[in-house]
Scaffold this motif. Sequence first.
Motif, short mmCIF file in Angstrom:
data_model
loop_
_atom_site.label_atom_id
_atom_site.label_comp_id
_atom_site.label_asym_id
_atom_site.label_seq_id
_atom_site.Cartn_x
_atom_site.Cartn_y
_atom_site.Cartn_z
N ASN A 100 0.83 -1.21 0.00
CA ASN A 100 0.00 0.00 0.00
C ASN A 100 0.86 1.26 0.00
OD1 ASN A 100 -2.27 -1.68 0.18
ND2 ASN A 100 -2.22 -1.67 2.40
N ALA A 101 1.92 1.23 0.80
CA ALA A 101 2.83 2.37 0.88
C ALA A 101 3.52 2.60 -0.47
CB ALA A 101 3.87 2.15 1.98
N SER A 102 3.92 1.51 -1.12
CA SER A 102 4.60 1.62 -2.42
C SER A 102 3.70 2.26 -3.47
CB SER A 102 5.05 0.24 -2.90
OG SER A 102 6.00 -0.29 -2.01
N LEU A 103 2.43 1.88 -3.48
CA LEU A 103 1.48 2.47 -4.42
C LEU A 103 1.36 3.97 -4.20
CD1 LEU A 103 -1.31 -0.27 -4.29
CD2 LEU A 103 0.18 0.23 -6.24
N ALA A 104 1.32 4.36 -2.92
CA ALA A 104 1.24 5.79 -2.59
C ALA A 104 2.49 6.53 -3.05
CB ALA A 104 1.05 5.96 -1.08
N VAL A 105 3.67 5.91 -2.85
CA VAL A 105 4.93 6.54 -3.27
C VAL A 105 4.96 6.72 -4.79
CG1 VAL A 105 7.44 6.23 -3.41
CG2 VAL A 105 6.24 5.72 -1.27
N LEU A 106 4.55 5.70 -5.51
CA LEU A 106 4.57 5.79 -6.98
C LEU A 106 3.61 6.87 -7.48
CD1 LEU A 106 4.65 1.98 -7.73
CD2 LEU A 106 6.45 3.60 -8.29
N ALA A 107 2.44 6.95 -6.86
CA ALA A 107 1.49 7.99 -7.25
C ALA A 107 2.05 9.37 -6.93
CB ALA A 107 0.16 7.77 -6.54
N ALA A 108 2.67 9.51 -5.77
CA ALA A 108 3.27 10.79 -5.38
C ALA A 108 4.38 11.17 -6.35
CB ALA A 108 3.80 10.70 -3.95
N ASP A 109 5.20 10.19 -6.72
CA ASP A 109 6.28 10.45 -7.67
C ASP A 109 5.71 10.90 -9.02
OD1 ASP A 109 9.08 10.33 -8.56
OD2 ASP A 109 8.41 8.61 -9.75
N TYR A 110 4.63 10.26 -9.46
CA TYR A 110 4.01 10.66 -10.72
C TYR A 110 3.50 12.10 -10.66
CZ TYR A 110 0.62 11.38 -14.36
OH TYR A 110 -0.07 11.95 -15.40
N LEU A 111 2.99 12.50 -9.50
CA LEU A 111 2.44 13.86 -9.37
C LEU A 111 3.49 14.94 -9.62
CD1 LEU A 111 0.01 13.40 -6.33
CD2 LEU A 111 -0.58 13.65 -8.76
N ASN A 112 4.77 14.55 -9.54
CA ASN A 112 5.84 15.48 -9.92
C ASN A 112 5.72 15.91 -11.38
OD1 ASN A 112 7.53 16.02 -7.62
ND2 ASN A 112 8.16 13.87 -7.67
N GLN A 113 5.08 15.07 -12.19
CA GLN A 113 4.88 15.41 -13.61
C GLN A 113 3.56 16.15 -13.84
OE1 GLN A 113 5.26 11.84 -16.08
NE2 GLN A 113 6.42 10.88 -14.44
N ALA A 114 2.78 16.31 -12.77
CA ALA A 114 1.44 16.89 -12.92
C ALA A 114 1.30 18.20 -12.14
CB ALA A 114 0.40 15.87 -12.45
N GLY A 115 2.42 18.91 -12.00
CA GLY A 115 2.35 20.22 -11.38
C GLY A 115 2.60 20.25 -9.89
N PHE A 116 2.87 19.09 -9.29
CA PHE A 116 3.18 19.03 -7.86
C PHE A 116 4.68 18.81 -7.69
CE2 PHE A 116 -1.26 18.21 -8.14
CZ PHE A 116 -1.83 18.65 -6.95
N GLN A 117 5.15 19.09 -6.49
CA GLN A 117 6.55 18.79 -6.20
C GLN A 117 6.59 17.91 -4.96
OE1 GLN A 117 9.10 22.13 -5.41
NE2 GLN A 117 10.80 20.84 -4.75
#
Length: 432
Positions: free
Chosen positions: A266-283
């Motif tokens: 579950n934690a890994s899925l959250a990390v991957l989604a957070a990492d992807y958000l770096n491409q969507a205007g988040f840091q």
Amino acid sequence: MFTTYQEALDWIHGRLRLGIKPGLTRMEWMMDKLGSPEKKIKAVHVGGTNGKGSTVTFLRSILQAEGYEVGTFTSPYIEQFNERISVNGKPISDEEILRLTNVIKPLADELEGTELGGPTEFEVITAMAFYYFANANNIDMVIFEVGLGGRFDSTNIIQPLASIITNIGLDHTNILGNTYEEIAFEKAGIIKSNTPIFTAVKHPGALKVIEEVADKQSAPISRLNQEFQISGHESIVKGEVFSLKSKSLSLEQLEISMMGQHQTENASLAVLAADYLNQAGFQVTEQSIRKGLKEAYWPGRFEILSEKPLVIIDGAHNQEGITALVHELSSRYKDRNIHIVFAALRDKKLDEMIGMLDGIADQITFVSFDFPRAAKAEELFQISKSASKLAVEDWSSYLLEKMKSLKPKEMLIVTGSLYFISEVKPLITKSL
């Protein structure tokens, strides 16, 4: 118009009489009347059988550590109804619930008079959440947890930045289908066109269904043990340590405070989604990932309420949940005398769940609790093959007495329905 929080809550819960009515038409009708709030929200959508709430919490905690204001919509609640709509982990106020209910009730009344019929309890709460988050100040991101299934779930009117499917299990088979593949098809309904999907589904047939839907939707897919890998897992006193590797990430010695090997997924899925958000205007920095994971807390999931005596609650409400619970108990507490208190809803795979608990418990007590679909203690007792079992109607008095009589090498596990756990936690916490 309602004038008190309790009146609003009674009206919301009163809609349980309408049961579950899969479909998006009523939600779309209400959203149209409200000016399409769902289109004003940046969101991540989280579905699956188990682990949705934990994954939502990990992602929320990571983004919060970066300084973002993060809304969450989750169900059911553990401590108070308001937590279903929260900002940075804090439930909205009673006053907000009252205000939102007064916004939605006229629409529900109007909808009642149409051929669509009135909205269910879950649809009302979902509409409240969309309206709240769209009109709240400074909300950077909202993470929506699917209520049931995915394809026809009330939350599935959003166009998220990313979607997550945690795992697939045989739950709600009376609604979603009898096979992993049928259930996977419903869960995969949250996959949107050209929107990345992150999944920890391991069942080959279920994963194949998700892959086919992702391909059809041209949605980039990241799969456990393929596009990302977990390694070096180790259980520590209060949590887990693991490493995570993907095409864009390599993170060693990540630490979480939630217990259970399944929580690393579950934690890994959250990390991957957070990492992807770096491409969507988040840091999102590595520092925030590490901090967020360690600080993430989700009530009722293998939660230690007391060390002396050792009392743990765990909302293991289906086969997958019980499997994870039994794994943790057998690996962490080999030297303990394990007493389990169990309550469940009647529409679960009770024989298999109880069979697993019989195998780990030195003593098992089955209890009844007040909920429409709850199984009676005697029904559960009859299924059990344990040589040391009890059936108890008054669970609250029994629990309080049992806690007082626990010896140093004994432990008490209260598990089963999350609705039951939500009643148990305040009672135990208050008594400590």
